[in-house]
Design a protein around this motif. Sequence first.
Motif, short mmCIF file in Angstrom:
data_model
loop_
_atom_site.label_atom_id
_atom_site.label_comp_id
_atom_site.label_asym_id
_atom_site.label_seq_id
_atom_site.Cartn_x
_atom_site.Cartn_y
_atom_site.Cartn_z
N PRO A 6 34.39 8.33 11.98
CA PRO A 6 33.71 8.27 10.68
C PRO A 6 32.20 8.07 10.91
O PRO A 6 31.79 7.39 11.85
N LEU A 7 31.40 8.68 10.01
CA LEU A 7 29.93 8.61 10.15
C LEU A 7 29.42 7.18 10.23
O LEU A 7 28.49 6.87 10.98
N LYS A 8 30.06 6.28 9.47
CA LYS A 8 29.58 4.89 9.45
C LYS A 8 29.79 4.20 10.79
O LYS A 8 29.00 3.35 11.18
N ILE A 9 30.86 4.55 11.51
CA ILE A 9 31.07 3.96 12.84
C ILE A 9 30.06 4.56 13.82
O ILE A 9 29.51 3.85 14.66
N LYS A 10 29.79 5.85 13.68
CA LYS A 10 28.76 6.48 14.54
C LYS A 10 27.41 5.81 14.32
O LYS A 10 26.68 5.53 15.26
N LYS A 11 27.10 5.53 13.04
CA LYS A 11 25.82 4.90 12.70
C LYS A 11 25.76 3.49 13.29
O LYS A 11 24.75 3.08 13.86
N LEU A 12 26.87 2.76 13.16
CA LEU A 12 26.93 1.41 13.71
C LEU A 12 26.70 1.43 15.22
O LEU A 12 25.90 0.66 15.77
N ALA A 13 27.38 2.35 15.92
CA ALA A 13 27.24 2.46 17.38
C ALA A 13 25.80 2.80 17.74
O ALA A 13 25.23 2.21 18.68
N ARG A 14 25.19 3.72 16.98
CA ARG A 14 23.81 4.12 17.26
C ARG A 14 22.85 2.94 17.13
O ARG A 14 22.00 2.70 17.97
N GLU A 15 23.04 2.15 16.07
CA GLU A 15 22.16 0.99 15.86
C GLU A 15 22.34 -0.06 16.95
O GLU A 15 21.38 -0.67 17.40
N LEU A 16 23.58 -0.26 17.37
CA LEU A 16 23.84 -1.27 18.41
C LEU A 16 23.32 -0.80 19.77
O LEU A 16 22.84 -1.60 20.57
N ILE A 31 26.32 -4.83 10.44
CA ILE A 31 27.64 -4.49 9.87
C ILE A 31 27.56 -4.47 8.34
O ILE A 31 28.06 -3.56 7.69
N ALA A 32 26.86 -5.46 7.77
CA ALA A 32 26.73 -5.51 6.30
C ALA A 32 26.00 -4.26 5.80
O ALA A 32 26.38 -3.65 4.80
N LYS A 33 24.98 -3.85 6.54
CA LYS A 33 24.17 -2.68 6.15
C LYS A 33 25.00 -1.39 6.22
O LYS A 33 24.81 -0.47 5.45
N THR A 34 25.91 -1.35 7.17
CA THR A 34 26.72 -0.14 7.36
C THR A 34 27.71 0.05 6.20
O THR A 34 28.12 1.16 5.89
N GLU A 35 28.09 -1.05 5.58
CA GLU A 35 28.93 -1.03 4.37
C GLU A 35 30.22 -0.26 4.51
O GLU A 35 30.59 0.52 3.63
#
Length: 224
Positions: A6-16, A31-35
């Motif tokens: 899912p895009l949100k997990i990709k985004k989370l991984a990218r930020e981390l 995590i809160a921002k990724t919603e």
Amino acid sequence: MITNLPLKIKKLARELEAFDSPDFDFLKKTIAKTEFSGKELDHLASFNHPSDQSYGRHLLYESRRLKIFLMCWAPGDFTAIHDHGQTQWGCVVAFGNFTHRVYSLEDSRLKLKSVDPFGEGQVACLTGDLIHMMGNAGDNNIMSLHIYGSDSNNKSLAKRSRVYFPEKRKVITTNGPAFLNCPEDTILEQEYFDSVDKDLLLDYLNLIKLRSEKTLTGYPVRSN
Ligand SMILES: [Fe+2]
């Protein structure tokens, strides 16, 4: 590893990946921002893991310094008591209400430190020395997202965790999962401790009873 994340997990991984040694505050905010919600991960979940695996474990993302797992918990599923080895930073996000125990080591003796519940939407801090046990004592399937990180070049991510078996007075070191019946071929070292805290043992036996009943009957047995 799953390719259609899912895009949100990709985004989370990218930020981390873009931030060195994130602290718990940063992890919670990211995590809160990724919603994302548990519902958005439903299609990745599977609850029919073999009965010798005491919970379902699905690797979503992996790099040299970061691993993200989706864990799936059918009623009666529990981890063993374990720490997180060489993990330097990380957290767990609950999608459901978990039974959770935190332990401490005092003079090499394992003690039950807290029995705080770990509920829907909560984020718990995770570092290598966190000793805990979590599981599903409820009647419905639940999930959790686990993030493990390490920025040290000489420490392999999430390796050499210790898994405690108080009923056998045994602790093992493993690079494998914290299943209640740890596969023999994943054991790197094992040692025995002299005594076990009685309150800890009774509490632990009560929890793993749910799992034992599930292994024997296919479902947890309720007393009422
Ligand atoms: Fe854990």
